[in-house]
Design an enzyme around this catalytic site. Sequence first.
Site, PDB file in Angstrom:
ATOM      1  N   ASP A 458       0.855  -1.184   0.000  1.00 19.41           N
ATOM      2  CA  ASP A 458       0.000   0.000   0.000  1.00 19.41           C
ATOM      3  C   ASP A 458       0.888   1.231   0.000  1.00 19.41           C
ATOM      4  O   ASP A 458       2.055   1.133   0.349  1.00 19.41           O
ATOM      5  CB  ASP A 458      -0.797   0.031   1.315  1.00 19.41           C
ATOM      6  N   ASP A 780      -4.332  -2.597   4.930  1.00 18.64           N
ATOM      7  CA  ASP A 780      -4.855  -2.134   6.210  1.00 18.64           C
ATOM      8  C   ASP A 780      -6.376  -2.087   6.227  1.00 18.64           C
ATOM      9  O   ASP A 780      -6.991  -2.144   7.269  1.00 18.64           O
ATOM     10  CB  ASP A 780      -4.277  -0.755   6.574  1.00 18.64           C
ATOM     11  N   ASP A 784      -8.962  -5.129   1.878  1.00 16.56           N
ATOM     12  CA  ASP A 784      -7.708  -5.813   1.531  1.00 16.56           C
ATOM     13  C   ASP A 784      -7.728  -7.280   1.948  1.00 16.56           C
ATOM     14  O   ASP A 784      -6.821  -8.034   1.602  1.00 16.56           O
ATOM     15  CB  ASP A 784      -6.513  -5.135   2.217  1.00 16.56           C
TER      16      ASP A 784
END
Length: 1173
Positions: A458, A780, A784
């Site tokens: 990310d 997070d 996801d």
Amino acid sequence: MANNTTEHPPGNSVAEGNHDGDFGVTVMDLRELMELRSAEGVSKIQDTHGDVQGLCRRLKTSAIEGLSGNPVDLEKRHTYFGKNFIPPKKAKTFLALVWEALQDVTLIILEIAAIISLGLSFYHPPGGDSEACGQVAGGVEDEGEAQAGWIEGAAILFSVAIVVLVTAFNDWSKEKQFRGLQSRIEQEQKFTVIRKGQVIQIPVSEIVVGDIAQIKYGDLLPADGILIQGNDLKIDESSLTGESDQVRKSMEKDPMLLSGTHVMEGSGRMVVSAVGLNSQTGIIFTLLCAGDNEEVKKVKKTKTQDGIALEIQPLKSEEATESEEKEEVKPVKKVNVTKKEKSVLQGKLTKLAVQIGKAGLIMSALTVIILILYFVIDTFAVQGRSWMSECTPIYIQYFVKFFIIGVTVLVVAVPEGLPLAVTISLAYSVKKMMKDNNLVRHLDACETMGNATAICSDKTGTLTMNRMTVVQAYVNDTHFKTVPEPDAIKPETLEVMVNSISINSAYTTKILPPEKEGGLPRHVGNKTECALLGMVLQLKRDYQPIRDEVPEEKLYKVYTFNSSRKSMSTVLKNADGGFRMYSKGASEIVLRKCSRILDTQGQPRIFKPKDRDEMVRKVIEPMACDGLRTICVAYRDFPAEAGEPNWENENEILNELTCIVVVGIEDPVRPEVPDAIVKCQRAGITVRMVTGDNINTARAIAIKCGILLPGEDFLCMEGKEFNQQIRNDQGEVEQERLDKVWPKLRVLARSSPTDKHTLVKGIIDSTVLETRQVVAVTGDGTNDGPALKKADVGFAMGIAGTDVAKEASDIILTDDNFSSIVKAVMWGRNVYDSISKFLQFQLTVNVVAVIVAFTGACITQDSPLKAVQMLWVNLIMDTLASLALATEPPCESLLLRKPYGRNKPLISRTMMKNILGHAVYQLTIIFTLLFAGETIFNIDSGRNTPLHAPPSEHYTIVFNVFVMMQLFNEINARKIHGERNVFEGIYKNPIFCSVVLGTFILQIVIVQFGGKPFSCTALTIDQWLWCVFIGVGELLWGQLISAIPTHHLKFLMEAGHGTTKEEIKDEELAEGADEIDHAEMELRRGQILWFRGLNRIQTQMDVVYTFQTGQAPVPGALRRQPSVVSQHNDSTAAKTLSSPTHVGLSASSSLTNSAGAVPPAAAAAASSSTAGN
């Protein structure tokens, strides 16, 4: 939306009569209520309590203020409604672990042999010492020595006991450690509740019935509750119901919220109605436990001695149920579950252990057969004696001695220390990784990480600091490069902007004063919203009074942010009956829905598509190229005359907006990230950025991090373009198309969670490169989850991560920092290297010990290394060596090589060169000592000694030199890539130093004071110095070996390969077995061969018997039968044969019988033990 403005008694006041232990509702009432769904639940609440407020009154809580937090009241609720805690399964007792360790097949064989040896040593037959039994009985010097025959059996049993205790203790401490880890994960989980009108976070275990809990997107609900206020709430209840559709929750239709379910959208508040074992999850758990206990009675569980993949999983995770299914040995209905692959290392080790086991079995069988044949031929043929019944015990004693030697060879051949080394290495790494901010949830993830070839990361919070601040703004047709002064903005514009930001954000998002003097203000909640609230404060305004004026209950409708909307909107009802909606979101998405913009005078003017394109070109792209994230804030008025719009028709509602301001938010790159990414690239790991941000921002950040390097043709693309390139006309993902894109892809912007999952799955399934990619993913958000689960290793963020992400992950990064992932790679590679170091050491010991025992037995009719000595060398030194070599700390040089990959063998050519090279040195020395030692040291020969002769100096020196060579070779084993300096960093590993020293001291004790049990006799100082000198020779020899270039030694084999695709395909076709591990398949084949062999021997015996007696054979023995029957017939045949007239045949047939008596049980046990190894 219900407007909770009914009268509330103050928290904990006694509103109802004092009955039912002070509460107006019992635990059972609440349990029954929570079992109802949707409309049934609503009508039950109305019938029993009037409404949710009525229930709150009975629970003595206030929907606005919450509980008072008075300790006495909380304690009373704990006692009455139970605690929010589900007790873990009972840990195995130490005795149970001891019992498990005892199941090891080699140990069982040793125990049996030792017990037989013990029994025979106490049995003194009359006339057993007569000359008639031949020279075998001679040589027993005196009564005292004959009495000492029991010592060997007792010593073997003692060694077995030590091994079992060490294994059990290791398992016990491992289990304890993981329970500690699990409780730490649980303790760190906090939840937001309202007490005394204050929003506070408390540990999940402290939540009580009656608490008012705030729930928001991404939460995992910790208890059952009833909704008292909600905005656009959608829940994923699949973990309880199995239904994958998200369930919309509202007070009118379905207010029931269940523990263990995930909030996928929206926010709200609930009153907690059931906790712990009374909640829906708790009830299921209780049923599971009850079911488990019954199952245990009905089904004998197999032993899983496999210390490698001990899973630490919370309840209800897919893998946990899967591993429970795997454990049970009952005909399960065949379901084609795609099992999560065994970790790379585990697969290689299991395969290697099976190969070594096979070799050991052959060697030990050969040893026993040669010894017995030699003895039988020598006694009955050469000396021409006949078998006399009074001599039987003495002969049997010899056979038992041969059997013990055979078993000892097997024990030495099988690398017992291997599972221990793996376990110690992983457990040690996991403990140390905690200090490096890696909380490992699944043990094998730590080792898989060492093989990682790709990381999909990310951006926000992992590569950047996730401390967002507004640095640019475009308002009133002016582009400000810094946050403007309040008087630079028109008052009307400022008013609407401040209101929009304050109201249209989660009320849980706040900016709090710094904890320390002079520190930065604390950002709580969504970081993007914190940046906007920070701008409000910079404009000398305050958001709190506005929120107090418009509390959450007054919000008419909320469209919460989610990955498909990429915006958030809040609707308020005006006094005149009209509505105003505030919106904010990704600028290119919100601007597309704007038809007006506030001009220099603060008045709305028409905003056409061409104006928008110009704004994108002049404002948004320059901001994005500076690495800023752009957010647009807008509003829309719905006049009262038009009536209430249809709020469900989102496309109509989120349109015709008026743009107030576009802001550029900066999220600085973490200072340590560029360096960490360089290390990854040097280590052969490709880092890809997958973000929801706009492509220009993503590219700017990727360049700052070093993911994109100038002058390289890597791909940067948006999710939309990515999907166009990888999907066919029907919209299905095609692997060939994906294979053209992913190798060069470095940045995927504006991506949805589905894109992330597709990319991860595509890379894992790809066959473009020669080795399969091992992919790590960081995440997070709730969305996801699928990608984290699909990845080989999933990293969740410990600080910013939602509960759903943590649940799906393998490792939690407690500091949300990318550089911690690099530490995980280092530890993973270290685990792999530690196992290889141990293997290099272990196999040298094994090769030498097996060859010495085998040749010694064949030439001198006795193994130069006695059973107890072999056990000391193999089990005790292995255990200690596994401790020493498995606790080597990692060093930076581990990151200078490429990942090993799935098919790289565990034992490389260099290691094979070391193993064979050192084996040559050791064997040369030992055979020299064995056959010429008595002349070199001028002592008596120890060869051809009688049965209970005292230990000789000769054999003691052989044993001592052997151990000294192993000790110094342990130092050589610290390096496996052919490095010269084997002492490098040795002082950094105190465990290694103390183990080597400790082993040396123990060896001195054994040799000087071990006496008869260890078949040792005390040595002189001179002899000791020679032994140590020969040992030190190992280090010099090691230097010589490392000087030989490996690339010239093409003939050396590698061992311990991963399972190749071809093998898997063939075997799956043959077996149709997705449940069976490849190593288990090998074992099955072994068992089948074993039984066939037995049947063949038995058939031959029947034929011999028929020829000799002219009678029909034992009924039915010639038919091919199940192994158990054949075993029975086998023994019957042997008994029928044992008449004195056929002595020659009798000896061999009783041998066949004794060999045939072990199989089925042993084979079954072997399958469990080797699977364990």
